[in-house]
Design an enzyme around this catalytic site. Structure first.
Site, PDB file in Angstrom:
ATOM      1  N   GLU A 164      93.917 132.521  57.990  1.00 33.70           N
ATOM      2  CA  GLU A 164      94.085 134.065  57.776  1.00 33.70           C
ATOM      3  C   GLU A 164      95.352 134.531  57.963  1.00 33.70           C
ATOM      4  OE1 GLU A 164      90.928 136.224  59.415  1.00 33.70           O
ATOM      5  OE2 GLU A 164      91.439 135.637  61.329  1.00 33.70           O
ATOM      6  N   ASP A 185      96.137 142.783  65.464  1.00 34.90           N
ATOM      7  CA  ASP A 185      96.867 142.607  64.274  1.00 34.90           C
ATOM      8  C   ASP A 185      97.970 143.594  64.183  1.00 34.90           C
ATOM      9  OD1 ASP A 185      94.913 140.392  63.474  1.00 34.90           O
ATOM     10  OD2 ASP A 185      93.715 142.155  62.513  1.00 34.90           O
TER      11      ASP A 185
END
Ligand SMILES: *[C@@H]1O[C@H](CO)[C@@H](O)[C@H](O)[C@H]1NC(C)=O
Length: 321
Positions: A199, A32
């Protein structure tokens, strides 16, 4: 003559071959990522999940990346499980201040919150934690309060998109300065089928559109079980002329009705790219899409994910890699 031909054609293919993903040297193990360049000296800062938000720096997007330490070495002041881990950072500059958003959560739990820290330099040891932005979810909430991304509208207002899995992606107006929310959340993306696995949203403005990039599919745990082909992580996009949506894909399908046009999916030795962000970088020559991915020649473990990036090409207003 033959030799000359072979030499010329190999030179030509070297010139024509665009590396996908772009090169990475130094510390390229990441989950991420969130990348920005420091205005004062052009240094690239990369924030990532774990290690209380790991900070790495480099003089170029391709590295060499050097780990500097943790943004919040004492964890977050948010009183929730996961506050000494911290996930999915997002980085923005507002005025002279850098805003770092992070998620406090644990795997498989909806007891989550999005927190914020600020710094004027981004260096290790300079971050002030402000705790929760007010974006919080509970067991049974319509969404999971993780994966925040701050975006500035052309009208000068701040919004945050966030969320995943439980009801998918939402957007909420933010105060200015953007330390807390200033309104109610609306849904901007939803996949009605399967696990509703959407997401990691990221909104990028390129006139005249807002581009909503998001990750779909199964993100993690590929070393113990891999989803059926095509259901692994991948990067999709929808566009809108207004920041609040509606966002639509290339076929005109709404992003709240399972829409999404693929931007980057598994290819060659790249598997499950996602957790992406986009930022404009004059040095690298345009808008950069960065993400993490499994390099199948290295391994499928969550701790083995690699930092990937590509300069985005635009075709008829749609991002292409
Ligand atoms: C929505 O979910 C289904 C089932 O998992 C999947 O096949 C489809 O690709 C998803 N849509 C997008 C835009 O990712």
């Amino acid at each position: 003559m033959l030799f000359l031909f072979v030499l010329l054609s190999s030179l030509l293919s070297t010139v024509l071959a665009v590396a996908n993903p772009g090169a990475c040297t130094g510390s390229c193990n990441v989950h991420d990522p969130a990348v920005i360049r420091r205005t004062s000296d052009g240094t690239y800062f990369r924030f990532s999940t774990g290690n209380k938000i790991q900070i790495a720096t480099a003089s170029d997007i391709s590295g060499p990346w050097t780990i500097q330490g943790s943004a919040l070495p004492s964890g977050s002041s948010i009183a929730l499980a996961g506050n000494t881990d911290l996930w999915a950072p997002d980085i923005s500059k507002v005025g002279d201040v850098y805003y770092l958003y992070y998620s406090v959560s644990t795997f498989g739990s909806q007891e989550s919150a999005i927190g914020v820290a600020t710094s004027t330099t981004m260096d290790v040891g300079t971050w002030t934690d402000h705790g929760s932005t007010g974006i919080r979810s509970y067991t049974g909430s319509a969404y999971n309060a993780i994966d925040g991304n701050l975006v500035l509208s052309t009208a000068g207002s701040y919004y945050m998109s966030f969320g995943s899995f439980w009801g998918d992606i939402y957007q909420v107006p933010m105060a200015n300065p953007p330390l807390t929310t200033a309104g109610t959340s609306v849904r901007i993306a939803y996949n009605a089928s399967g696990a509703h696995a959407v997401e990691g949203s990221n909104i990028y403005y390129r006139s005249p559109y807002y581009y909503l990039f998001f990750s779909s599919g199964t993100c993690c745990g590929y070393d113990s079980s891999r989803p059926s082909q095509g259901n692994e992580y991948r990067i999709n996009v929808c566009v809108s002329t207004t920041i609040n949506g509606g966002y639509y894909d290339r076929n005109g399908v709404s992003c709240t009705a399972s829409g999404g046009t693929p931007v980057l999916t598994s290819h060659d030795n790249v598997y499950g790219p996602g957790g992406q962000g986009v930022f404009a970088d004059s040095k690298a020559g345009g808008a950069i899409l960065y993400y993490h991915y499994v390099d199948t020649t290295i391994g499928y473990g969550d701790g083995q994910k690699r930092f990937g990036w590509n300069v985005i090409g635009w075709s008829g207003g749609w991002p292409t890699i």
